[in-house]
Design a protein around this motif. Structure first.
Motif, PDB file in Angstrom:
ATOM      1  N   UNK A   1     -50.233 -27.605 -36.216  1.00 55.46           N
ATOM      2  CA  UNK A   1     -49.619 -28.963 -36.132  1.00 55.46           C
ATOM      3  C   UNK A   1     -49.665 -29.505 -34.480  1.00 55.46           C
ATOM      4  N   UNK A   2     -49.561 -28.460 -33.458  1.00 54.78           N
ATOM      5  CA  UNK A   2     -49.421 -28.757 -32.231  1.00 54.78           C
ATOM      6  C   UNK A   2     -51.189 -29.208 -31.770  1.00 54.78           C
ATOM      7  N   UNK A   3     -52.315 -28.351 -32.283  1.00 53.40           N
ATOM      8  CA  UNK A   3     -53.437 -28.392 -32.006  1.00 53.40           C
ATOM      9  C   UNK A   3     -54.080 -29.722 -32.618  1.00 53.40           C
ATOM     10  N   UNK A   4     -53.534 -30.136 -33.674  1.00 54.85           N
ATOM     11  CA  UNK A   4     -53.958 -31.229 -34.274  1.00 54.85           C
ATOM     12  C   UNK A   4     -53.259 -32.529 -33.199  1.00 54.85           C
ATOM     13  N   UNK A   5     -52.194 -32.375 -32.675  1.00 53.49           N
ATOM     14  CA  UNK A   5     -51.695 -33.378 -31.737  1.00 53.49           C
ATOM     15  C   UNK A   5     -52.470 -33.485 -30.470  1.00 53.49           C
TER      16      UNK A   5
ATOM     17  N   UNK B   1     -61.079 -30.101 -32.574  1.00 53.87           N
ATOM     18  CA  UNK B   1     -60.409 -28.589 -31.978  1.00 53.87           C
ATOM     19  C   UNK B   1     -60.125 -27.796 -33.440  1.00 53.87           C
ATOM     20  N   UNK B   2     -60.977 -27.021 -33.951  1.00 52.01           N
ATOM     21  CA  UNK B   2     -60.729 -26.268 -34.940  1.00 52.01           C
ATOM     22  C   UNK B   2     -59.853 -25.244 -34.694  1.00 52.01           C
ATOM     23  N   UNK B   3     -59.085 -24.623 -35.693  1.00 53.01           N
ATOM     24  CA  UNK B   3     -57.945 -23.754 -35.475  1.00 53.01           C
ATOM     25  C   UNK B   3     -58.578 -22.419 -34.794  1.00 53.01           C
ATOM     26  N   UNK B   4     -59.870 -22.073 -35.225  1.00 56.03           N
ATOM     27  CA  UNK B   4     -60.303 -20.793 -34.602  1.00 56.03           C
ATOM     28  C   UNK B   4     -60.426 -20.845 -33.076  1.00 56.03           C
ATOM     29  N   UNK B   5     -60.740 -22.069 -32.372  1.00 61.16           N
ATOM     30  CA  UNK B   5     -60.558 -22.161 -30.923  1.00 61.16           C
ATOM     31  C   UNK B   5     -59.527 -21.481 -30.401  1.00 61.16           C
TER      32      UNK B   5
ATOM     33  N   UNK C   1     -59.952 -16.109 -23.704  1.00 60.27           N
ATOM     34  CA  UNK C   1     -59.876 -16.937 -22.436  1.00 60.27           C
ATOM     35  C   UNK C   1     -59.652 -18.407 -22.543  1.00 60.27           C
ATOM     36  N   UNK C   2     -59.391 -18.806 -23.942  1.00 55.86           N
ATOM     37  CA  UNK C   2     -59.259 -20.330 -24.281  1.00 55.86           C
ATOM     38  C   UNK C   2     -57.687 -20.829 -24.389  1.00 55.86           C
ATOM     39  N   UNK C   3     -57.371 -21.733 -23.543  1.00 51.46           N
ATOM     40  CA  UNK C   3     -56.015 -22.010 -24.035  1.00 51.46           C
ATOM     41  C   UNK C   3     -56.004 -23.772 -24.186  1.00 51.46           C
ATOM     42  N   UNK C   4     -55.149 -24.171 -24.984  1.00 53.67           N
ATOM     43  CA  UNK C   4     -54.785 -25.660 -25.164  1.00 53.67           C
ATOM     44  C   UNK C   4     -53.470 -25.893 -24.673  1.00 53.67           C
ATOM     45  N   UNK C   5     -53.193 -27.051 -23.968  1.00 57.52           N
ATOM     46  CA  UNK C   5     -51.884 -27.433 -23.518  1.00 57.52           C
ATOM     47  C   UNK C   5     -51.726 -28.937 -23.829  1.00 57.52           C
ATOM     48  N   UNK C   6     -50.553 -29.058 -24.403  1.00 64.08           N
ATOM     49  CA  UNK C   6     -50.040 -30.651 -24.814  1.00 64.08           C
ATOM     50  C   UNK C   6     -48.666 -30.792 -23.848  1.00 64.08           C
ATOM     51  N   UNK C   7     -48.851 -32.166 -23.401  1.00 69.52           N
ATOM     52  CA  UNK C   7     -47.687 -32.572 -22.782  1.00 69.52           C
ATOM     53  C   UNK C   7     -46.696 -33.600 -23.733  1.00 69.52           C
ATOM     54  N   UNK C   8     -45.594 -33.632 -23.379  1.00 77.54           N
ATOM     55  CA  UNK C   8     -44.574 -34.395 -24.377  1.00 77.54           C
ATOM     56  C   UNK C   8     -43.987 -35.642 -23.160  1.00 77.54           C
ATOM     57  N   UNK C   9     -44.036 -36.909 -23.660  1.00 73.04           N
ATOM     58  CA  UNK C   9     -43.341 -37.849 -22.941  1.00 73.04           C
ATOM     59  C   UNK C   9     -42.241 -38.402 -23.849  1.00 73.04           C
TER      60      UNK C   9
END
Length: 244
Positions: free
Chosen positions: A121-125, A148-152, A157-165
Motif C-alpha cells: 500500500x505504501x509503495x502504491x502511494x 514501482x513493482x513490489x520486487x523493487x 541498495x534500493x529504498x523508497x521513501x514517502x512523506x506525509x503532509x
C-alpha cells in the motif's frame, strides 16, 4: 575530498545503471549490457531507457543504440553524464542538468513524517505521488505496481521513501546505494502539495540513512536551489536526450 568532474560523471553513470538495472529487473524488462552503455528495453508505456557508461562509445555501440531507438515501442530517454555522445541524429531533443555532489554529513530532522516504504500500500502511494509529481500521463490509466513493482523493494541498495503532509501522501523519492555512493531518483511532490516544505522534508528523511556516504544526484533547474541548501554542489553537467 571533492570529486573531479570526470569522476563525478562516472559515479553518477554507475549509480544510474544500478538504479535502472533494479527497475528493469523488477518490471521484467530486458536489459542490454555493453561496455559503453546499459539499455532497459521497456514496453509501450515505460519505453526505452539508455544509460551511457563511458565518455567514448565505439561505432558498433552507437549503431546498436540507433537500432534500439528506431525499434523502441514507446518513448526513448537517454542519460549521458559525460555529455560526450551526440544522439541528435536519432531525432531526439536534448537538455542539460547539473550533476551534484553532497559529502557525508548528518541532516536535521524533517518537519513532517517520512517513512521508508516496506509494504505494497505504501509503495502504491509513493508510485502515485511520483506519477503525479512528474506528470507521467503515459502511465494512465493507472495500473497499481506497474511503475514501482513490489520486487523493487527487494533489490539490493534500493529504498523508497514517502512523506506525509496532514496525513496525506505528499512527497516521494527513491535512493540507491552502490559502490560506496548514494544517489536520488524520482524526487517528487505533486502540484497540490508544493511550496509547503515537502521537497525539503523528503530529501532530509531520505538523506539520513546515507549520512555516512557521499551522495550524487542530477538536478532540475527548479530543484537545484533546494539541493544546494542541503549541501549539494554542482560538479559537471549531464546531457539528457528524449523522443518527447
Amino acid at each position: 575530498m571533492p570529486l573531479s568532474p570526470a569522476e563525478a560523471a562516472r559515479r553518477q553513470a554507475r549509480n544510474s545503471a544500478a538504479f535502472w538495472t533494479a527497475t528493469g529487473l523488477a518490471r521484467g524488462h530486458p536489459l542490454i549490457h555493453r561496455p559503453g552503455f546499459l539499455a532497459v528495453a521497456g514496453d509501450q508505456r515505460a519505453g526505452l531507457r539508455i544509460l551511457i557508461q563511458e565518455p567514448v562509445l565505439g561505432a558498433p555501440e552507437l549503431a546498436e543504440i540507433a537500432t534500439l531507438t528506431r525499434e523502441a515501442p514507446g518513448p526513448v530517454n537517454a542519460e549521458d553524464p559525460f555529455s560526450a555522445t551526440d544522439l541528435g541524429h536519432l531525432g531526439l531533443r536534448n537538455w542539460q542538468m547539473p550533476i551534484m555532489l553532497r559529502t557525508p554529513g548528518a541532516t536535521p530532522t524533517p518537519a513532517m513524517p517520512i517513512i521508508r516504504v516496506r509494504d505494497e500500500p505504501a509503495l502504491h502511494a509513493a508510485e502515485r505521488v511520483v506519477l503525479d509529481g512528474f506528470d507521467l500521463t503515459r502511465f494512465e490509466p493507472y495500473r497499481a505496481g506497474e511503475f514501482f513493482p513490489m520486487p523493487l523493494l527487494g533489490r539490493p541498495g534500493v529504498d523508497v521513501f514517502l512523506a506525509y503532509l496532514d496525513g496525506t501522501p505528499a512527497g516521494a523519492c527513491v535512493t540507491v546505494t552502490a559502490d560506496g555512493f548514494g544517489s536520488h531518483y524520482w524526487v517528487a511532490t505533486p502540484a497540490a502539495h508544493r511550496s509547503r516544505g515537502v521537497g525539503r522534508a523528503i530529501m532530509l528523511g531520505s538523506l539520513a540513512p546515507l549520512a555516512h556516504l557521499p551522495v550524487t544526484l542530477t538536478a532540475s533547474r527548479l530543484g537545484r536551489p533546494l539541493y544546494e541548501s542541503l549541501g549539494f554542489t554542482a560538479t559537471t553537467s549531464s546531457t539528457w536526450w528524449s523522443s518527447r
